[in-house]
Structures are given as structure tokens and as C-alpha cells.
Design an enzyme around this catalytic site. Structure first.
Site, mmCIF file in Angstrom:
data_model
loop_
_atom_site.group_PDB
_atom_site.id
_atom_site.type_symbol
_atom_site.label_atom_id
_atom_site.label_comp_id
_atom_site.label_asym_id
_atom_site.label_seq_id
_atom_site.Cartn_x
_atom_site.Cartn_y
_atom_site.Cartn_z
ATOM 1 N N LYS A 176 -0.086 3.976 -5.303
ATOM 2 C CA LYS A 176 0.617 2.626 -5.168
ATOM 3 C C LYS A 176 1.647 2.326 -6.442
ATOM 4 O O LYS A 176 2.249 1.190 -6.613
ATOM 5 C CB LYS A 176 -0.212 1.703 -4.874
ATOM 6 C CG LYS A 176 -1.335 1.697 -3.631
ATOM 7 C CD LYS A 176 -2.001 0.581 -3.432
ATOM 8 C CE LYS A 176 -3.339 0.892 -2.377
ATOM 9 N NZ LYS A 176 -4.454 0.076 -2.583
ATOM 10 N N GLU A 181 0.797 -1.207 -0.029
ATOM 11 C CA GLU A 181 -0.149 -0.142 -0.161
ATOM 12 C C GLU A 181 0.998 1.297 0.057
ATOM 13 O O GLU A 181 2.166 1.118 -0.257
ATOM 14 C CB GLU A 181 -0.827 -0.183 1.221
ATOM 15 C CG GLU A 181 -1.702 -1.264 1.375
ATOM 16 C CD GLU A 181 -2.649 -1.513 2.713
ATOM 17 O OE1 GLU A 181 -3.074 -0.240 2.998
ATOM 18 O OE2 GLU A 181 -2.898 -2.775 3.202
ATOM 19 N N ARG A 220 -13.148 -8.368 1.233
ATOM 20 C CA ARG A 220 -12.158 -8.410 1.978
ATOM 21 C C ARG A 220 -12.054 -8.789 3.251
ATOM 22 O O ARG A 220 -12.917 -8.420 4.278
ATOM 23 C CB ARG A 220 -11.089 -7.174 1.858
ATOM 24 C CG ARG A 220 -11.361 -6.302 0.570
ATOM 25 C CD ARG A 220 -10.639 -7.081 -0.535
ATOM 26 N NE ARG A 220 -9.229 -7.167 -0.308
ATOM 27 C CZ ARG A 220 -8.465 -6.515 -0.618
ATOM 28 N NH1 ARG A 220 -8.577 -5.200 -1.116
ATOM 29 N NH2 ARG A 220 -6.871 -6.632 -0.287
#
Length: 289
Positions: free
Chosen positions: A58, A3, A278
Site C-alpha cells: 500500500k 488498500e 475490525r
DNA sequence: CACTTGACCTGTCCGC
DNA sequence: TGCGGACAGGTCAAGT
């Protein structure tokens, strides 16, 4: 991986290690990892000098003296590891074993420099890539056109932060904060960590979040990302920095991958659930619907 | 448009 | 010990 704090850690490492080096050769396994033509590689990569290493969200950009850049996305398991020519097989290097093991089974792209040093792009799951593109075209990539502001920029205010979410009012806050077009660089770790910090349940609908909660989330997200950069990022599984070293943020994580352990704020057992597809970690006492 | 789900890959871990 | 299934730091292309 990676990240914003992890990619930023790699960027800082590479900026120290490869700026000024001249690319002498390159190799790769599948075109998926390195989707570039032989002609472009010969014309704009081989013989080029590395002028800068930048990051947006990112995405890493290794700028070259040819006005082309290597644009790199590490996705879930990518690594960029530098090995100096004098370190190979050298005794006493802090990362002897890792450094001497490269290239390995996960190596997708190898860049060699004129001074015998090398940069390895490793990626177990093959989701990542390294694209050679004209530097001026990068801002026009579809991803760059839609990506939101950098959350750590000094000019990024709490009002901008809250405003960015308004477009996503009907979804839950976890899906929204993971959306790169809302804010750049937030992934699963820092989403969970910042929502815990702001005491917001990840399933809460964006439309129900109060201004005070947005302010807490803004503050905590920035704090947690700055702390992580300071600690060299999170090595949850296989993330390493440009020198092959792991980051230590996971030692400071308050909920991420800590299911079954006590909440550091109230002692309630941390739970794991599924939100926005997630794995999601919460304190069921601090974060309620 | 906004939103959700599956796909892309390999490796590891957990239960039987 | 082996095997099947779920899951893993991210994004896209489809579908509703």
C-alpha cells in the site's frame, strides 16, 4: 483508505499526470506528515524531475532524478490529488468544486511543479506521511523487509499463497490475511469480500483451512482486487484517485458495509461482527464455523 | 516467536 | 440541538 486497488489506481493516475514534471516548491503543516530536513528538501527535491511512480503493497513511491524518492503512505484517509495549472478555476472540469477547493483543511503537504500544477497530500486523520528518502534505501525499510508478496503478480502461485499462512496457524484467517507480512496489500474491504467469495468464516483458525479453501481464497482475492482496479477502487468514505474522482467498486461489493441486506448468493441477511478488532461482514449461511 | 490490544487523529453518525 | 460514545479503508509499539 486505501488498500492495494486504491493505491494502484492512484499510482496509475499519477504516472500519467506527473512523470516528467519538475518540482519547484513544497509546503506542509506538521513534521509528522512530512518528516524531512530542509537540507534534504533543498538538495534532493526542489528542482528534481519526476521519473516514475511505483507501488509496493500500500506504499507509493514517486521517484526523482536525484536518486531520491517521495515515499507515501495514505493509511486510512490519505489522498493524493493533482490539480493542473490550467484546471484551477477553469469551467467545465469534471471536478471543478473539489479541485478549486484545494488546499483545504485536510491538506498536509503541497508539491508545486514548474508548470504551475500542484499535487496535494490530504489526510483527515493525520496517520499518513510523505518521506523523502534515497531510492536505493527503500527496500531496506523495516516494512519493505517484512512485507509479503504482491498477490496480483503473475509469478504468485496458489502454493505460495497457502504456504505464506503456515506461520500464522493459531490465529483466525481474517487476522492472517490482513497481516501485510503474509500477503501484501489486503485490507478490511478485500479481506471481507474474498472470504465471502471463498465461503470461509473469518473466525476460522488458519490451521483448519483446507487446500481447496486456500485455492478458493487465492482465486477470489485476485478476482476481487482486479475487478476493483478496473472500477477505480472503493470509495467507502473519502477515497479519491489522483484526479479527485471516486471509485465505484462499492457498487459491486457483495458483503462489505452491506449488513442487513440480502446475500447475493443465497439471500440470507448479511451480518456485521467484530473479528481481529475490525468490523467484519459475513453471510451467516455461506460462511460457517 | 506468535498473538492481541491499544495508540495514533479527526470527523461523522447514532442514541439519549 | 447538544453531548457522549462508538466507529472508520492501516500500521506500530507494547503487552501477554
Amino acid at each position: 483508505m486505501p488498500e492495494l486497488p486504491e493505491v494502484e489506481t492512484v499510482r496509475r493516475g499519477l504516472a500519467n499526470l506527473i512523470v516528467g514534471k519538475v518540482v519547484s516548491a513544497t509546503d506542509h503543516d506538521t513534521p509528522k506528515s512530512f518528516p524531512n530536513t530542509e537540507t534534504d528538501v533543498r538538495s534532493f527535491l526542489i528542482g528534481a524531475n519526476v521519473t516514475a511512480v511505483r507501488r509496493r503493497a500500500k506504499v507509493l513511491m514517486i521517484d526523482l532524478s536525484t536518486n531520491y524518492s517521495l515515499v507515501v503512505h495514505l493509511k486510512m484517509t490519505g489522498q493524493l490529488v493533482y490539480v493542473g495549472g490550467d484546471e484551477r478555476f477553469g469551467a467545465g472540469h469534471p471536478n471543478d468544486s473539489l479541485v478549486n477547493a484545494l488546499p483545504d483543511k485536510s491538506t498536509r503537504v503541497t508539491l508545486s511543479f514548474a508548470d504551475e500544477s500542484q499535487l496535494f497530500f490530504n489526510d483527515q486523520r493525520k496517520f499518513g506521511w510523505v518521506k523523502l528518502l534515497p531510492t536505493a534505501e527503500i527496500p531496506r525499510l523495516p516494512f519493505m523487509l517484512k512485507v509479503g508478496p504482491e498477490p496480483l503478480a503473475e509469478t504468485f502461485t496458489v502454493d505460495m499463497f497457502a504456504e505464506r499462512f503456515q506461520r500464522r496457524g493459531r490465529t483466525n484467517i481474517k487476522a492472517a490475511i490482513l497481516d501485510q507480512s503474509v500477503v501484501a496489500g489486503v485490507g478490511n474491504i478485500y479481506a471481507d469480500e474474498s472470504l465471502w467469495g471463498a465461503k470461509i468464516h473469518p473466525k476460522r483458525l488458519v490451521a483448519t483451512i483446507t487446500p481447496e479453501e486456500f485455492e478458493a481464497l487465492y482465486t477470489d482475492l485476485r478476482e476481487v482486487m482486479n475487478l476493483s482496479i478496473e472500477k477505480g477502487g472503493s470509495s467507502n468514505r473519502n477515497y479519491v484517485n489522483a484526479e479527485g474522482k471516486r471509485g465505484s467498486y462499492m457498487d459491486f461489493a457483495r458483503v462489505f458495509r452491506r449488513e442487513g441486506l440480502p446475500c447475493p448468493r443465497c439471500g440470507t441477511t448479511i451480518e456485521k461482527l467484530r473479528v481481529a478488532g475490525r468490523g467484519t461482514h459475513i453471510c451467516p449461511h455461506c460462511q460457517t464455523l
